[in-house]
Write an enzyme that holds these catalytic residues in place. Structure first.
Site, PDB file in Angstrom:
ATOM      1  N   LYS A   1       0.888  -1.173   0.000  1.00  0.00           N
ATOM      2  CA  LYS A   1       0.000   0.000   0.000  1.00  0.00           C
ATOM      3  C   LYS A   1       0.923   1.219   0.000  1.00  0.00           C
ATOM      4  CE  LYS A   1      -1.822   3.005   1.971  1.00  0.00           C
ATOM      5  NZ  LYS A   1      -1.627   4.439   1.583  1.00  0.00           N
TER       6      LYS A   1
ATOM      7  N   GLY B   1       6.779   5.423   8.676  1.00  0.00           N
ATOM      8  CA  GLY B   1       5.928   6.614   8.654  1.00  0.00           C
ATOM      9  C   GLY B   1       5.916   7.278  10.012  1.00  0.00           C
ATOM     10  N   SER B   2       4.824   7.939  10.310  1.00  0.00           N
ATOM     11  CA  SER B   2       4.760   8.749  11.523  1.00  0.00           C
ATOM     12  C   SER B   2       4.539   7.877  12.768  1.00  0.00           C
ATOM     13  CB  SER B   2       3.629   9.765  11.390  1.00  0.00           C
ATOM     14  OG  SER B   2       2.418   9.094  11.141  1.00  0.00           O
TER      15      SER B   2
ATOM     16  N   GLY C   1       2.176   4.607  13.264  1.00  0.00           N
ATOM     17  CA  GLY C   1       2.898   3.394  13.693  1.00  0.00           C
ATOM     18  C   GLY C   1       2.206   2.728  14.873  1.00  0.00           C
TER      19      GLY C   1
ATOM     20  N   GLU D   1       9.815  16.192  16.147  1.00  0.00           N
ATOM     21  CA  GLU D   1      10.245  16.098  14.749  1.00  0.00           C
ATOM     22  C   GLU D   1       9.587  17.224  13.949  1.00  0.00           C
ATOM     23  OE1 GLU D   1       9.030  12.490  12.767  1.00  0.00           O
ATOM     24  OE2 GLU D   1      11.055  12.264  11.949  1.00  0.00           O
TER      25      GLU D   1
HETATM   26  P1  ADP Z   1       2.452  11.340   7.125  1.00  0.00           P
HETATM   27  O1  ADP Z   1       1.591  11.691   8.336  1.00  0.00           O
HETATM   28  O2  ADP Z   1       3.789  11.950   7.238  1.00  0.00           O
HETATM   29  O3  ADP Z   1       1.759  11.528   5.818  1.00  0.00           O
HETATM   30  P2  ADP Z   1       1.804   8.656   7.594  1.00  0.00           P
HETATM   31  O4  ADP Z   1       2.461   7.922   8.695  1.00  0.00           O
HETATM   32  O5  ADP Z   1       0.413   9.157   7.768  1.00  0.00           O
HETATM   33  O6  ADP Z   1       2.764   9.824   7.223  1.00  0.00           O
HETATM   34  O7  ADP Z   1       1.805   7.809   6.253  1.00  0.00           O
HETATM   35  C1  ADP Z   1       2.655   6.736   5.968  1.00  0.00           C
HETATM   36  C2  ADP Z   1       1.860   5.625   5.320  1.00  0.00           C
HETATM   37  O8  ADP Z   1       0.902   5.150   6.263  1.00  0.00           O
HETATM   38  C3  ADP Z   1       1.057   6.029   4.083  1.00  0.00           C
HETATM   39  O9  ADP Z   1       1.087   4.959   3.149  1.00  0.00           O
HETATM   40  C4  ADP Z   1      -0.333   6.223   4.637  1.00  0.00           C
HETATM   41  O10 ADP Z   1      -1.336   6.010   3.678  1.00  0.00           O
HETATM   42  C5  ADP Z   1      -0.391   5.114   5.673  1.00  0.00           C
HETATM   43  N1  ADP Z   1      -1.401   5.324   6.718  1.00  0.00           N
HETATM   44  C6  ADP Z   1      -1.880   6.488   7.202  1.00  0.00           C
HETATM   45  N2  ADP Z   1      -2.835   6.270   8.133  1.00  0.00           N
HETATM   46  C7  ADP Z   1      -2.946   4.923   8.258  1.00  0.00           C
HETATM   47  C8  ADP Z   1      -3.740   4.055   9.075  1.00  0.00           C
HETATM   48  N3  ADP Z   1      -4.624   4.518   9.950  1.00  0.00           N
HETATM   49  N4  ADP Z   1      -3.584   2.715   8.934  1.00  0.00           N
HETATM   50  C9  ADP Z   1      -2.674   2.220   8.058  1.00  0.00           C
HETATM   51  N5  ADP Z   1      -1.910   2.974   7.258  1.00  0.00           N
HETATM   52  C10 ADP Z   1      -2.037   4.320   7.353  1.00  0.00           C
END
Ligand code: ADP
Length: 479
Positions: free
Chosen positions: A175, A228-229, A233, A381
């Site tokens: 994804k 990711g964030s 996480g 961050e």
């Molecule tokens: P940012 O906040 O910097 O955009 P994210 O951590 O939100 O970074 O995004 C990293 C990845 O996690 C992306 O592929 C995003 O679509 C996915 N993502 C965001 N929210 C969720 C969630 N609730 N469950 C699973 N994946 C998610």
């Protein structure tokens, strides 16, 4: 930019098809939409997981490690042949200056090469046991692995996690980030052309809270890898916990570089700045804190400031030092953070070029001095082109400040004293320590990952292959 595929399609079980709903594709350099991508749903993830499950019991399950390696080497070669195309696509899609985008394409090829060579070199052990027994271990794939990819280094992060997973014989559901899925789709086309069997790699773009959440909570997934964030996480780990599925989390950082009084400053300076502004600071392992011995503090701030004043920010294709941020939302977040700097000294700013399109998501790089370790900008961050410079008095003080955040991803040490280098390498709380260099985002061969809120599990290098496999112990009694 030439796309040789339809960006609205998703890949499931070897079939490319469109989804009823779509998302806009935005160009961060202009702020304008230039197309659409698919908006995959939970039902698409269900199908992708089913296809991956079927594929692991098919031809892929019988493919030898050497054959997997050969196939991955072919994918690597094909990525190299298309590196310029991929760089153009990435530059347009995420706003990365062209040279940095090309670097990411080459790194993705390197991941394929590295894991191609490693695929048939993962071995088990024989274990001395009781009389009449032979005991040995097998390294087996998890099965279906889920990969949730962020937008900051789409090619590198896909390469490192899917590369290691495929080398170990897993089948994958990817994804990609909604802001950055074009090169993931290109990778899937290349892998298909190289001969990867249908269903081994499935790619479903879509929103995090829809397709991403469906993937991380899916009972048919056997391992989840996420970069990711921190907030997302945590959601992913909680979702995977319901299925008792292991996760690898590579989250944020507030990575320091420590400049001691005996540092070779000429050598250190380019690293001090580049590690902070590379990819517009949107790097988990960005060095956003520079800790400097008080005796050199004014000199280091002056020299970093001089470099900052030469930094030019503009559209990705102009290939300047810094590109736009990924989105209007990210620009707003970073500007909001920088608004907290009113009590700090702005030592220097870079410059947004005059002809940068007005709708682009540009933020001028900002160097902040006279920062106390507890300041929010020294703790949280920023994920934008900004660094804080903090003075310290001695080793003890330096370690306390360096380890004084909730993160622990990377640290850099600048000192010509060998004993100090070794002491710092042991005492710094980080997954990677660089002595007299700093590798933000780099190092295909080097195990990488965090401690604390920076996450857990290791990606990259040989180590990642252990993470993408399960150890089985076989105990034979033969008398
Ligand atoms: P940012 O906040 O910097 O955009 P994210 O951590 O939100 O970074 O995004 C990293 C990845 O996690 C992306 O592929 C995003 O679509 C996915 N993502 C965001 N929210 C969720 C969630 N609730 N469950 C699973 N994946 C998610």
């Amino acid at each position: 930019m030439t796309l040789w595929y339809d960006p609205r399609e998703i890949l499931i079980g070897g079939q490319w098809r469109r989804t009823p709903a779509t998302l806009a594709l935005d160009d961060p350099s202009t702020g304008e939409a230039f197309g659409e991508i698919a908006r995959g749903q939970a039902s698409d993830i269900d199908e992708a997981v089913a296809a991956a499950e079927a594929a692991r019991h098919g031809v892929w399950g019988r493919t030898t490690a050497a054959e997997r390696g050969r196939l991955m080497a072919r994918i690597g070669q094909m990525i190299l042949a298309r590196a310029d195309d991929l760089a153009q696509i990435e530059a347009r899609d995420v706003g990365k200056p062209l040279k940095q985008a090309k670097g990411d394409a080459l790194a993705m090829a390197r991941y394929m090469e590295f894991y191609a060579g490693a695929a048939d070199k993962i071995m088990g052990e024989t274990i001395p046991y009781m009389d009449g027994y032979t005991v040995y271990t097998l390294r087996e794939p998890h099965g279906v692995t889920g990969h949730i990819i962020p937008w900051n280094y789409p090619m590198q992060i896909l390469g490192r996690s899917v590369g290691a997973a495929l080398a170990m014989g897993n089948t994958c559901v990817v994804k990609p980030a909604e802001e950055a899925c074009l090169t993931a789709l290109a990778f899937a086309r290349i892998a298909e052309e190289a001969g990867l069997p249908p269903g081994v790699l499935n790619v479903v773009p879509g929103l995090g809270e829809e397709a991403g959440a469906a993937l991380s909570s899916h009972p048919g997934i056997h391992h989840v890898s996420f970069t990711g964030s921190v907030g997302v996480g945590m959601l992913i780990q909680a979702a995977a916990a319901r299925n008792v599925v292991p996760v690898t989390l590579e989250l944020g950082g507030k990575s320091p570089q420590l400049v001691f009084e005996d540092a070779d400053l000429d050598k250190a300076l380019p690293f001090l700045v580049n590690a902070g502004i590379q990819n517009a600071g949107q790097t988990c392992s960005a060095s956003s804190r520079i800790l400097v011995h008080r005796s050199l503090y004014a000199q280091v701030v002056d020299r970093m400031a001089a470099r900052y004043r030469t930094l030019r920010v503009g559209p990705a294709l102009a290939d300047l030092d810094v590109g736009p941020l990924i989105s209007a939302r990210q620009k707003e977040i970073v500007e909001g953070m920088l608004a907290l700097s009113s009590d700090l000294t702005v030592a220097a700013r870079g410059q947004i070029v005059a002809d940068a399109p007005k709708g682009g998501f540009y933020v001028a790089p900002t160097l902040l001095a006279d920062v106390t370790p507890g300041h929010r900008l020294a703790q949280d961050e920023i994920f934008g082109p900004a660094q804080v410079v903090i003075p310290f008095d001695d080793e003890e003080d330096a370690v306390a400040i360096a380890n004084g955040t909730e993160f622990g991803l990377v640290a850099g040490v600048w000192s010509e004293n060998g004993g100090r280098q070794m002491r710092m390498a042991k005492r710094l709380r980080a997954g990677q320590v660089f002595l007299n260099n700093y590798g933000a985002g780099g190092g295909v061969e080097l195990p990488f990952g965090g401690v604390g809120k920076s996450g857990h599990g290791r990606e990259k290098g040989f180590e990642a292959l252990y993470g993408f496999s399960v150890l089985k112990t076989v105990a034979a009694h033969h008398g």
